[in-house]
Scaffold this active site. Structure first.
Site, PDB file in Angstrom:
ATOM      1  N   SER A  24      57.989 -20.778  17.225  1.00 48.68           N
ATOM      2  CA  SER A  24      59.186 -20.331  16.471  1.00 48.68           C
ATOM      3  C   SER A  24      60.025 -20.781  16.965  1.00 48.68           C
ATOM      4  O   SER A  24      60.269 -21.621  17.891  1.00 48.68           O
ATOM      5  CB  SER A  24      59.187 -18.760  16.574  1.00 48.68           C
ATOM      6  OG  SER A  24      59.251 -18.216  18.066  1.00 48.68           O
ATOM      7  N   LYS A  84      41.317 -10.919  17.098  1.00 47.61           N
ATOM      8  CA  LYS A  84      41.684  -9.881  16.441  1.00 47.61           C
ATOM      9  C   LYS A  84      40.650  -8.812  16.408  1.00 47.61           C
ATOM     10  O   LYS A  84      40.928  -7.628  16.460  1.00 47.61           O
ATOM     11  CB  LYS A  84      42.037 -10.387  15.003  1.00 47.61           C
ATOM     12  CG  LYS A  84      43.097 -11.402  14.626  1.00 47.61           C
ATOM     13  CD  LYS A  84      44.251 -10.700  15.167  1.00 47.61           C
ATOM     14  CE  LYS A  84      45.414 -11.953  15.130  1.00 47.61           C
ATOM     15  NZ  LYS A  84      46.785 -11.263  15.434  1.00 47.61           N
ATOM     16  N   LEU A 128      59.118 -18.458  21.848  1.00 49.29           N
ATOM     17  CA  LEU A 128      59.342 -19.597  21.236  1.00 49.29           C
ATOM     18  C   LEU A 128      58.341 -20.533  21.223  1.00 49.29           C
ATOM     19  O   LEU A 128      58.476 -22.021  21.044  1.00 49.29           O
ATOM     20  CB  LEU A 128      60.600 -20.147  21.824  1.00 49.29           C
ATOM     21  CG  LEU A 128      62.018 -18.881  21.524  1.00 49.29           C
ATOM     22  CD1 LEU A 128      63.191 -19.594  22.431  1.00 49.29           C
ATOM     23  CD2 LEU A 128      62.153 -19.002  20.293  1.00 49.29           C
ATOM     24  N   SER A 140      43.712  -9.219  10.775  1.00 47.36           N
ATOM     25  CA  SER A 140      43.596 -10.132   9.806  1.00 47.36           C
ATOM     26  C   SER A 140      42.226  -9.898   9.024  1.00 47.36           C
ATOM     27  O   SER A 140      41.288  -9.393   9.618  1.00 47.36           O
ATOM     28  CB  SER A 140      43.399 -11.680  10.586  1.00 47.36           C
ATOM     29  OG  SER A 140      42.915 -12.424   9.479  1.00 47.36           O
ATOM     30  N   ASN A 178      47.844 -24.412   6.994  1.00 51.70           N
ATOM     31  CA  ASN A 178      47.606 -23.356   5.892  1.00 51.70           C
ATOM     32  C   ASN A 178      48.050 -24.253   4.612  1.00 51.70           C
ATOM     33  O   ASN A 178      48.920 -24.884   4.494  1.00 51.70           O
ATOM     34  CB  ASN A 178      48.424 -22.194   6.194  1.00 51.70           C
ATOM     35  CG  ASN A 178      47.999 -21.380   7.234  1.00 51.70           C
ATOM     36  OD1 ASN A 178      48.747 -20.846   8.178  1.00 51.70           O
ATOM     37  ND2 ASN A 178      46.803 -20.960   7.399  1.00 51.70           N
ATOM     38  N   LEU A 179      47.353 -23.613   3.573  1.00 57.28           N
ATOM     39  CA  LEU A 179      47.320 -24.249   2.161  1.00 57.28           C
ATOM     40  C   LEU A 179      48.959 -24.298   1.738  1.00 57.28           C
ATOM     41  O   LEU A 179      49.428 -25.460   1.428  1.00 57.28           O
ATOM     42  CB  LEU A 179      46.584 -23.268   1.193  1.00 57.28           C
ATOM     43  CG  LEU A 179      46.678 -23.917  -0.224  1.00 57.28           C
ATOM     44  CD1 LEU A 179      46.127 -25.232  -0.190  1.00 57.28           C
ATOM     45  CD2 LEU A 179      45.915 -23.020  -1.170  1.00 57.28           C
ATOM     46  N   GLY A 192      34.071 -23.424   8.864  1.00 51.11           N
ATOM     47  CA  GLY A 192      34.681 -22.016   9.006  1.00 51.11           C
ATOM     48  C   GLY A 192      35.165 -21.231   8.063  1.00 51.11           C
ATOM     49  O   GLY A 192      35.432 -20.274   8.021  1.00 51.11           O
ATOM     50  N   ASN A 207      46.139 -15.441  26.046  1.00 47.50           N
ATOM     51  CA  ASN A 207      47.156 -15.246  25.396  1.00 47.50           C
ATOM     52  C   ASN A 207      47.042 -13.983  24.190  1.00 47.50           C
ATOM     53  O   ASN A 207      47.880 -12.923  24.651  1.00 47.50           O
ATOM     54  CB  ASN A 207      47.826 -16.420  24.324  1.00 47.50           C
ATOM     55  CG  ASN A 207      49.273 -15.997  23.614  1.00 47.50           C
ATOM     56  OD1 ASN A 207      50.051 -15.536  24.639  1.00 47.50           O
ATOM     57  ND2 ASN A 207      49.520 -16.009  22.801  1.00 47.50           N
ATOM     58  N   LYS A 244      47.541 -18.526  16.465  1.00 48.92           N
ATOM     59  CA  LYS A 244      47.006 -17.912  15.134  1.00 48.92           C
ATOM     60  C   LYS A 244      46.281 -19.121  14.464  1.00 48.92           C
ATOM     61  O   LYS A 244      45.923 -19.145  13.236  1.00 48.92           O
ATOM     62  CB  LYS A 244      48.079 -17.397  14.324  1.00 48.92           C
ATOM     63  CG  LYS A 244      49.289 -18.152  13.999  1.00 48.92           C
ATOM     64  CD  LYS A 244      49.905 -17.693  12.642  1.00 48.92           C
ATOM     65  CE  LYS A 244      50.474 -18.756  11.837  1.00 48.92           C
ATOM     66  NZ  LYS A 244      50.319 -18.629  10.350  1.00 48.92           N
ATOM     67  N   TYR A 270      40.067 -17.387  17.381  1.00 48.40           N
ATOM     68  CA  TYR A 270      41.006 -16.670  16.754  1.00 48.40           C
ATOM     69  C   TYR A 270      40.584 -15.253  16.211  1.00 48.40           C
ATOM     70  O   TYR A 270      41.161 -14.129  16.579  1.00 48.40           O
ATOM     71  CB  TYR A 270      41.741 -17.656  15.874  1.00 48.40           C
ATOM     72  CG  TYR A 270      42.723 -16.764  14.850  1.00 48.40           C
ATOM     73  CD1 TYR A 270      42.192 -16.438  13.632  1.00 48.40           C
ATOM     74  CD2 TYR A 270      43.886 -16.366  15.505  1.00 48.40           C
ATOM     75  CE1 TYR A 270      43.045 -15.662  12.948  1.00 48.40           C
ATOM     76  CE2 TYR A 270      44.628 -15.469  14.518  1.00 48.40           C
ATOM     77  CZ  TYR A 270      44.442 -15.052  13.352  1.00 48.40           C
ATOM     78  OH  TYR A 270      45.153 -14.200  12.411  1.00 48.40           O
TER      79      TYR A 270
HETATM   80  C1  WQD Z   1      43.478 -20.986   2.247  1.00 54.02           C
HETATM   81  C2  WQD Z   1      42.362 -21.801   1.406  1.00 54.02           C
HETATM   82  C3  WQD Z   1      41.207 -23.571   2.397  1.00 54.02           C
HETATM   83  C4  WQD Z   1      44.546 -26.288   3.649  1.00 54.02           C
HETATM   84  C5  WQD Z   1      43.659 -18.545   7.840  1.00 54.02           C
HETATM   85  C6  WQD Z   1      43.293 -17.527   8.891  1.00 54.02           C
HETATM   86  C7  WQD Z   1      43.931 -16.075   8.530  1.00 54.02           C
HETATM   87  C8  WQD Z   1      45.439 -16.339   8.334  1.00 54.02           C
HETATM   88  C9  WQD Z   1      45.757 -17.201   7.375  1.00 54.02           C
HETATM   89  C10 WQD Z   1      46.646 -16.195  10.596  1.00 54.02           C
HETATM   90  C11 WQD Z   1      41.263 -22.133   2.043  1.00 54.02           C
HETATM   91  C12 WQD Z   1      42.147 -24.097   1.556  1.00 54.02           C
HETATM   92  C13 WQD Z   1      43.818 -25.123   3.145  1.00 54.02           C
HETATM   93  C14 WQD Z   1      44.745 -27.276   3.023  1.00 54.02           C
HETATM   94  C15 WQD Z   1      42.649 -26.458   1.509  1.00 54.02           C
HETATM   95  N1  WQD Z   1      45.828 -16.847   9.724  1.00 54.02           N
HETATM   96  N2  WQD Z   1      42.980 -25.430   2.225  1.00 54.02           N
HETATM   97  N3  WQD Z   1      43.560 -27.580   2.177  1.00 54.02           N
HETATM   98  O1  WQD Z   1      41.625 -20.115   6.322  1.00 54.02           O
HETATM   99  O2  WQD Z   1      42.324 -18.540   4.294  1.00 54.02           O
HETATM  100  O3  WQD Z   1      43.094 -18.220   6.542  1.00 54.02           O
HETATM  101  O4  WQD Z   1      45.119 -18.675   7.636  1.00 54.02           O
HETATM  102  O5  WQD Z   1      47.282 -15.415  10.590  1.00 54.02           O
HETATM  103  O6  WQD Z   1      43.504 -15.154   9.589  1.00 54.02           O
HETATM  104  O7  WQD Z   1      41.693 -17.548   8.547  1.00 54.02           O
HETATM  105  O8  WQD Z   1      44.177 -19.812   4.997  1.00 54.02           O
HETATM  106  O9  WQD Z   1      45.963 -21.473   4.124  1.00 54.02           O
HETATM  107  O10 WQD Z   1      44.143 -22.295   6.078  1.00 54.02           O
HETATM  108  O11 WQD Z   1      43.569 -21.665   3.545  1.00 54.02           O
HETATM  109  O12 WQD Z   1      42.002 -26.748   0.485  1.00 54.02           O
HETATM  110  O13 WQD Z   1      45.288 -28.468   3.483  1.00 54.02           O
HETATM  111  O14 WQD Z   1      42.877 -23.203   1.143  1.00 54.02           O
HETATM  112  O15 WQD Z   1      40.017 -24.296   2.548  1.00 54.02           O
HETATM  113  O16 WQD Z   1      40.240 -22.119   1.223  1.00 54.02           O
HETATM  114  P1  WQD Z   1      42.707 -19.255   5.474  1.00 54.02           P
HETATM  115  P2  WQD Z   1      44.664 -21.238   4.651  1.00 54.02           P
END
Ligand code: WQD
Length: 336
Positions: free
Chosen positions: A37, A154, A34, A125, A199-200, A297, A100, A85, A150
């Protein structure tokens, strides 16, 4: 009825996989600490499937607790999601990530070795490829030095599993995910990012919902058609079903090696600006965004060649990007 242990089973991908496992008749037991989650996910899973998985709140870093669990459970397979992650966080706290992600994996594998438990599915990944030289990315693409601790966990995790399978006659499959997005059609489970989304897609939906002021697009000076970075966004339910296909492959002893790995994506790349446009079209929500500097990165482009996964797992994506974005928005609206 076969029992499958799902670690991290209350998380985003884990919960969707538990639903698919129950839907086809597996008995599921979840281990989750948790830390990333919510316990409500357990009830929501049972609201979807009518079956409540057994749940144990265990920190897999605690070897004794892991041993105690396996004293009381006979499992026919393990799907291992439990891990930290967040790429950025791993750069700040690498030791937490190694302790972890690697420590938990080793404790699980030791129990599998000692109790002759077989059939291990590992959440890996596309990060292991770094910026691939060729696109789309096949499983033959070289593993590049990890861009973050991270990603390194993997890569190291896959090596540990490979060596363990070889030494102890275990069978395992690593699924190298691209970018999981969206939510179950029931709108009862979905992505629950704690705090500010990294994440996006959760950032997009929270911006559309007015929780976030404005989406920052991390760079538009990449070597891509519109200058923004390209990723392969796969519906989380399609990704969950890939785990079922991989598990069945091992249970039916159809695997060709005792350690296999597959790229799990849609095979199509979408840029950040294309995602914004697709989201606005799919949801009729206008998105407030601005272009800012690149994020440290990030790679320019990553999308999967799914030929091997389609053939060997007899699996392919069924949902469209539009369905994934619509489901993400429906899930966000349901969070009110
Ligand atoms: C996607 C794209 C960002 C946020 C990572 C890990 C991968 C997995 C998924 C865990 C990129 C852009 C993002 C924002 C943006 N993690 N972005 N503004 O980095 O491809 O993958 O998360 O399982 O292992 O590496 O995913 O969603 O962070 O980014 O412009 O506020 O969206 O630069 O191009 P990513 P993401």
């Amino acid at each position: 009825m076969k029992t499958i242990l799902v670690t991290g089973g209350l998380g985003f991908i884990g919960s969707h996989t538990v639903v698919e496992l129950q839907n086809i008749g597996f008995d599921v037991v979840i281990i989750d600490d948790l830390s990333n989650s919510n316990i409500n996910v357990l009830n929501n899973i049972s609201k979807i499937t009518g079956k409540k998985p057994n749940f144990h709140k265990i920190d897999l870093r605690n070897k004794q607790k892991v041993q105690e669990f396996f004293k009381n459970y006979t499992v026919h397979g393990i799907i291992h999601f439990a891990a930290f992650k967040a790429v950025g966080e791993s750069v700040i706290n690498p030791l937490d990530y190694y302790e972890n992600n690697i420590g938990s994996l080793v404790h699980l594998l030791q129990e599998m070795r000692d109790r002759k438990i077989d059939n291990f599915i590992f959440s890996s990944s596309c990060t292991v490829y770094g910026q691939a030289d060729e696109l789309p990315i096949t499983e033959k693409a070289p593993i590049k030095p990890a861009e973050s601790p991270y990603g390194n966990t993997k890569q190291i995790g896959e090596e540990i599993i490979k060596d363990t399978c070889k030494a102890n006659g275990l069978n395992a499959i690593a699924l190298r995910y691209f970018n999981p997005i969206g939510a179950h059609d029931s709108v009862k489970i979905g992505e629950l990012p704690l705090g500010v989304p990294q994440n996006l897609i959760p950032y997009v939906t929270q911006t559309a919902a007015g929780i976030r002021e404005q989406l920052s697009v991390f760079g538009n000076d990449y070597d891509t058609p519109d200058g923004t970075a390209i990723r392969d966004y796969i519906h989380v339910v399609d990704l969950a079903k890939a785990h079922i296909s991989a598990l069945q492959r091992l249970l039916n002893k159809e695997n060709k090696n005792n350690f296999e790995y597959f790229n799990i994506g849609t095979g199509t790349g979408s840029s950040v600006l294309e995602i914004i446009k697709a989201f606005e079209k799919a949801t009729t929500q206008k998105l407030n965004y601005k272009i800012v500097e690149r994020r440290e990165g990030d790679v320019t482009s990553a999308y999967a060649d799914t030929t091997i996964a389609n053939k060997e797992l007899n699996w392919k994506t069924e949902k469209t990007l539009e369905e994934a974005l619509k489901s993400a928005w429906k899930w966000q609206e349901n969070q009110k």
